[in-house]
Write a protein that holds these residues in place. Structure first.
Motif, PDB file in Angstrom:
ATOM      1  N   LYS A 124      17.892   1.405 -29.257  1.00 28.74           N
ATOM      2  CA  LYS A 124      18.988   0.445 -29.338  1.00 28.74           C
ATOM      3  C   LYS A 124      20.279   1.182 -29.686  1.00 28.74           C
ATOM      4  O   LYS A 124      20.353   1.879 -30.696  1.00 28.74           O
ATOM      5  CB  LYS A 124      18.687  -0.624 -30.397  1.00 28.74           C
ATOM      6  CG  LYS A 124      17.497  -1.519 -30.058  1.00 28.74           C
ATOM      7  CD  LYS A 124      17.281  -2.569 -31.138  1.00 28.74           C
ATOM      8  CE  LYS A 124      16.107  -3.476 -30.809  1.00 28.74           C
ATOM      9  NZ  LYS A 124      15.898  -4.523 -31.844  1.00 28.74           N
ATOM     10  N   PHE A 125      21.280   1.004 -28.861  1.00 30.66           N
ATOM     11  CA  PHE A 125      22.569   1.656 -29.077  1.00 30.66           C
ATOM     12  C   PHE A 125      23.627   0.876 -28.309  1.00 30.66           C
ATOM     13  O   PHE A 125      23.325  -0.151 -27.670  1.00 30.66           O
ATOM     14  CB  PHE A 125      22.529   3.119 -28.614  1.00 30.66           C
ATOM     15  CG  PHE A 125      21.906   3.316 -27.250  1.00 30.66           C
ATOM     16  CD1 PHE A 125      22.678   3.310 -26.110  1.00 30.66           C
ATOM     17  CD2 PHE A 125      20.529   3.487 -27.116  1.00 30.66           C
ATOM     18  CE1 PHE A 125      22.114   3.469 -24.858  1.00 30.66           C
ATOM     19  CE2 PHE A 125      19.953   3.652 -25.866  1.00 30.66           C
ATOM     20  CZ  PHE A 125      20.742   3.642 -24.729  1.00 30.66           C
ATOM     21  N   HIS A 126      24.866   1.330 -28.363  1.00 28.73           N
ATOM     22  CA  HIS A 126      25.954   0.683 -27.635  1.00 28.73           C
ATOM     23  C   HIS A 126      26.468   1.615 -26.534  1.00 28.73           C
ATOM     24  O   HIS A 126      26.283   2.830 -26.594  1.00 28.73           O
ATOM     25  CB  HIS A 126      27.096   0.301 -28.579  1.00 28.73           C
ATOM     26  CG  HIS A 126      26.841  -0.942 -29.369  1.00 28.73           C
ATOM     27  ND1 HIS A 126      25.978  -0.973 -30.443  1.00 28.73           N
ATOM     28  CD2 HIS A 126      27.327  -2.215 -29.237  1.00 28.73           C
ATOM     29  CE1 HIS A 126      25.947  -2.211 -30.957  1.00 28.73           C
ATOM     30  NE2 HIS A 126      26.748  -2.969 -30.233  1.00 28.73           N
ATOM     31  N   TYR A 127      27.143   1.021 -25.573  1.00 24.97           N
ATOM     32  CA  TYR A 127      27.728   1.830 -24.498  1.00 24.97           C
ATOM     33  C   TYR A 127      28.682   2.869 -25.074  1.00 24.97           C
ATOM     34  O   TYR A 127      28.765   3.989 -24.581  1.00 24.97           O
ATOM     35  CB  TYR A 127      28.461   0.931 -23.510  1.00 24.97           C
ATOM     36  CG  TYR A 127      29.079   1.702 -22.367  1.00 24.97           C
ATOM     37  CD1 TYR A 127      28.330   2.033 -21.244  1.00 24.97           C
ATOM     38  CD2 TYR A 127      30.404   2.120 -22.426  1.00 24.97           C
ATOM     39  CE1 TYR A 127      28.882   2.761 -20.207  1.00 24.97           C
ATOM     40  CE2 TYR A 127      30.978   2.848 -21.396  1.00 24.97           C
ATOM     41  CZ  TYR A 127      30.210   3.169 -20.280  1.00 24.97           C
ATOM     42  OH  TYR A 127      30.764   3.899 -19.264  1.00 24.97           O
ATOM     43  N   SER A 128      29.400   2.511 -26.139  1.00 26.19           N
ATOM     44  CA  SER A 128      30.349   3.451 -26.742  1.00 26.19           C
ATOM     45  C   SER A 128      29.666   4.721 -27.241  1.00 26.19           C
ATOM     46  O   SER A 128      30.300   5.785 -27.304  1.00 26.19           O
ATOM     47  CB  SER A 128      31.113   2.778 -27.891  1.00 26.19           C
ATOM     48  OG  SER A 128      30.215   2.322 -28.891  1.00 26.19           O
ATOM     49  N   ASP A 129      28.392   4.638 -27.606  1.00 30.91           N
ATOM     50  CA  ASP A 129      27.655   5.832 -28.030  1.00 30.91           C
ATOM     51  C   ASP A 129      27.483   6.789 -26.849  1.00 30.91           C
ATOM     52  O   ASP A 129      27.615   8.012 -27.007  1.00 30.91           O
ATOM     53  CB  ASP A 129      26.286   5.445 -28.595  1.00 30.91           C
ATOM     54  CG  ASP A 129      26.389   4.585 -29.842  1.00 30.91           C
ATOM     55  OD1 ASP A 129      27.196   4.919 -30.727  1.00 30.91           O
ATOM     56  OD2 ASP A 129      25.656   3.577 -29.930  1.00 30.91           O
ATOM     57  N   ALA A 200      35.170  -1.231 -21.678  1.00 31.66           N
ATOM     58  CA  ALA A 200      35.936  -2.331 -22.255  1.00 31.66           C
ATOM     59  C   ALA A 200      35.017  -3.346 -22.937  1.00 31.66           C
ATOM     60  O   ALA A 200      35.362  -3.886 -23.993  1.00 31.66           O
ATOM     61  CB  ALA A 200      36.764  -3.020 -21.178  1.00 31.66           C
ATOM     62  N   GLU A 201      33.851  -3.587 -22.344  1.00 33.44           N
ATOM     63  CA  GLU A 201      32.908  -4.564 -22.918  1.00 33.44           C
ATOM     64  C   GLU A 201      32.120  -3.984 -24.087  1.00 33.44           C
ATOM     65  O   GLU A 201      31.764  -4.706 -25.020  1.00 33.44           O
ATOM     66  CB  GLU A 201      31.920  -5.018 -21.841  1.00 33.44           C
ATOM     67  CG  GLU A 201      32.541  -5.786 -20.690  1.00 33.44           C
ATOM     68  CD  GLU A 201      31.534  -6.072 -19.588  1.00 33.44           C
ATOM     69  OE1 GLU A 201      30.324  -5.769 -19.779  1.00 33.44           O
ATOM     70  OE2 GLU A 201      31.941  -6.594 -18.531  1.00 33.44           O
ATOM     71  N   ASN A 202      31.799  -2.707 -24.015  1.00 37.26           N
ATOM     72  CA  ASN A 202      30.958  -2.034 -25.002  1.00 37.26           C
ATOM     73  C   ASN A 202      29.697  -2.836 -25.320  1.00 37.26           C
ATOM     74  O   ASN A 202      29.431  -3.194 -26.475  1.00 37.26           O
ATOM     75  CB  ASN A 202      31.735  -1.760 -26.294  1.00 37.26           C
ATOM     76  CG  ASN A 202      30.964  -0.872 -27.258  1.00 37.26           C
ATOM     77  OD1 ASN A 202      30.138  -0.055 -26.847  1.00 37.26           O
ATOM     78  ND2 ASN A 202      31.222  -1.021 -28.543  1.00 37.26           N
ATOM     79  N   PRO A 203      28.873  -3.115 -24.295  1.00 38.15           N
ATOM     80  CA  PRO A 203      27.691  -3.940 -24.552  1.00 38.15           C
ATOM     81  C   PRO A 203      26.615  -3.202 -25.342  1.00 38.15           C
ATOM     82  O   PRO A 203      26.488  -1.981 -25.225  1.00 38.15           O
ATOM     83  CB  PRO A 203      27.188  -4.250 -23.138  1.00 38.15           C
ATOM     84  CG  PRO A 203      27.610  -3.060 -22.334  1.00 38.15           C
ATOM     85  CD  PRO A 203      28.963  -2.674 -22.896  1.00 38.15           C
TER      86      PRO A 203
END
Length: 219
Positions: A124-129, A200-203
């Protein structure tokens, strides 16, 4: 498709080829050449990437095995289905410079340094990672080229997730418009292109299984 090879980065040159083993064994310092150059970089310049070794043995008649012994301790260097080897790195191993042995005959395998992206969690992580790790990789490429701006320098444009063999594997991007599910191909890989809309969304991103081999890719 131009595949980014970390030997380009860490040799601090634009053409550092892989090399063939002359015997079934080699010294640790040869296997991990250029690691010291990477380790000399500021921690904040390399904290989102890590080094490993990729082994290629296209004519192997049995699974590749590698191992070494250091001060009475035995290390099995497991080679996964993508040829990636997790190589232990510590001051005592570096000082001992042990012989790394293989079950393959002389001249039958090649190795190169490979780069993996470091994520806060393997499932589990974010797109920003992903974006932060690939941005750091691009910065390292430019640093390796001595600041040279050239159309021939690779730019990271995506990420490859390497799934465990024989496992039903997918990643889900929890986007505002609805979940986007990407499934592994026949080779167990999931490709995700870097996308300004995703930035932009950083899902949040969730994998169906923990993933440890996440690699940058380039066009």
């Amino acid at each position: 498709m131009l595949r980014f090879v970390l030997s380009v980065l860490l040799a601090f040159s634009l053409a550092a080829p892989a090399w063939a083993l002359e015997t079934a064994h080699l010294r640790y310092h040869t296997l991990t050449r250029h690691w010291s150059a990477f380790e000399e970089l500021a921690p904040e310049a390399r904290n989102l990437v890590k080094l490993t070794v990729r082994v290629a043995a296209p004519h192997a008649t049995q699974p590749v095995a590698m191992w070494m012994d250091v001060s009475g301790r035995h290390y099995d260097l497991t080679v996964d289905s993508y040829g990636l080897v997790q190589v232990p790195r510590s001051p005592d191993i570096i000082a001992a410079d042990p012989v790394v042995e293989s079950n393959q005959p002389r001249g039958s395998i090649e190795t190169e340094l490979a780069l993996l992206l470091v994520l806060p969690d393997g499932q589990k992580f974010h797109y920003s990672d992903l974006q932060a790790a690939t941005d750091q990789t691009n910065a390292l490429i430019r640093q390796a080229a001595g600041g040279l701006v050239s159309m021939f320098l690779p730019t990271i444009t995506g990420v490859n997730f390497n799934c465990p063999v024989g496992v039903d594997c997918s990643i889900t991007l929890h986007r505002p418009s609805g979940d986007q599910v990407l499934h592994a191909d026949k080779d167990g890989k999931i490709q995700l292109a870097l996308d300004p809309a995703l930035a932009a969304e950083n899902p949040p991103i969730e994998s169906s299984v923990p993933l440890s081999d996440v690699e940058p890719s380039s066009d």
